[in-house]
Scaffold this active site. Structure first.
Site, mmCIF file in Angstrom:
data_model
loop_
_atom_site.group_PDB
_atom_site.id
_atom_site.type_symbol
_atom_site.label_atom_id
_atom_site.label_comp_id
_atom_site.label_asym_id
_atom_site.label_seq_id
_atom_site.Cartn_x
_atom_site.Cartn_y
_atom_site.Cartn_z
ATOM 1 C CG ASP A 169 -8.595 1.373 0.588
ATOM 2 O OD1 ASP A 169 -7.566 0.712 0.351
ATOM 3 O OD2 ASP A 169 -9.197 1.330 1.673
ATOM 4 C CB CYS A 193 -0.952 0.002 1.183
ATOM 5 S SG CYS A 193 -0.162 -0.245 2.798
ATOM 6 C CG HIS A 223 -4.334 0.816 3.925
ATOM 7 N ND1 HIS A 223 -3.742 -0.141 3.128
ATOM 8 C CD2 HIS A 223 -5.190 1.484 3.109
ATOM 9 C CE1 HIS A 223 -4.223 -0.061 1.910
ATOM 10 N NE2 HIS A 223 -5.095 0.926 1.870
#
Length: 306
Positions: free
Chosen positions: A214, A91, A196
């Site tokens: 996201d 990520c 994240h």
């Protein structure tokens, strides 16, 4: 004198030998082999009810209003370069690749063929590839990696107040030359997992919700979340570092914007901001930013593009 003809013996043709033919064996049609599936697998996760899916009717309404009020100026740069992370723990590199491509930074090396482009697997951190795939990168390692390619300001946890966090969101969503990447704790938002990274794409002033693009699109869609809850998600301590998470402001190395000099005057009234005008930041001479910074391993940077 009479003569008689002698009878000649009859010769029968030899019979052809019989050749035994093996009976044909019917061949069953080949059955497609199903791809191996782990004993436990998932197709996405359900978004918590207090988060608004970007693609829902409510999410589209929030985005339209954000755009109309001038708080989604950088969205199209990010969306045009959206990158789904290539590994479950990528990520950080994925979010950074997205932002660098949105800023039109030339990586200075080829991606594939003759093309120069950023992708998460080309961004090399201080960790080995196997460690990176297993554990991802920390806040400081993201800062080190990002600073090798862009101008970065990092704000960890409570180092920035709620007001400052909101001010920074309002500022970056009014521009297309600076972006924000969050390093947050998913459980605070009711999501599964732990830490994240993902960039901010828009802000909705009336509801005080920000759009998070996201990078784990296979897990959650992009979503709008309450700014106060997002701020709370920056505070939990990372078990690996013993420090809270935070966020980053990222612009080009050759940008003359001084991200450290964001002033409280940017918190103007909604009426003055509805026109979509962005106030200028103080400039400082080009070349004042380092190309690389150390991430704790000696005097040289250990982060680079491969």
């Amino acid at each position: 004198m009479s003569s008689s003809s002698a009878s000649l013996p009859t010769v029968e043709a030899a019979a052809s030998p019989t050749v035994a033919v093996a009976p044909s064996i019917p061949v069953a049609p080949s059955t497609p082999v199903a791809p191996s599936t782990p004993a436990l697998s998932y197709y996405r996760r359900e978004l918590p009810t207090d988060l608004v899916s970007f693609t829902s009717a409510a999410g589209r309404k929030l985005f339209k209003e954000s755009l109309n009020e001038g708080y989604a100026e950088g969205y199209f740069n990010l969306a045009g370069n959206f990158t789904v992370q290539s590994e479950p723990a990528y990520c950080g590199p994925s979010s950074l690749a997205m932002v660098l491509n949105a800023l039109e930074v030339d990586p200075g090396r080829t991606w594939k063929g003759v093309w120069r482009w950023y992708s998460d697997e080309l961004l090399e951190s201080c960790r080995t590839e196997s460690d990176l795939k297993a554990n991802g990168i920390t806040f400081d390692q993201f800062l080190c990696l990002a600073s090798s390619h862009a101008q970065v300001v990092a704000k960890r946890g409570a180092q920035a107040s709620r007001e400052e966090f909101l001010r920074d969101i309002m500022y970056v969503t009014q521009r297309d030359d600076v972006f924000m990447v969050l390093s947050f704790s998913r459980p605070v938002l009711g999501q599964t997992g732990d830490g994240h990274f993902s960039p901010i794409g828009a802000y909705h002033p009336e509801s005080r919700m920000a759009l998070v693009l996201d990078s784990a699109r296979y897990k959650y869609p992009s979503w709008f979340g309450d700014v106060d809850t997002l701020y709370d998600s920056l505070q939990p301590v990372d078990s690996e570092t013993g420090l809270p998470r935070g966020y980053f402001l990222i612009s080009r190395l050759d940008s003359r914007l001084d991200l450290n000099l964001l002033e409280s005057s940017l918190l103007a009234s909604n009426s003055s901001r509805s026109e979509g005008t962005a106030e200028n930041l103080t400039e400082r001479p080009s070349g004042a930013y380092p190309i690389k910074i150390s991430c704790g391993k000696g005097s040289s940077s250990c982060c680079s593009a491969k």
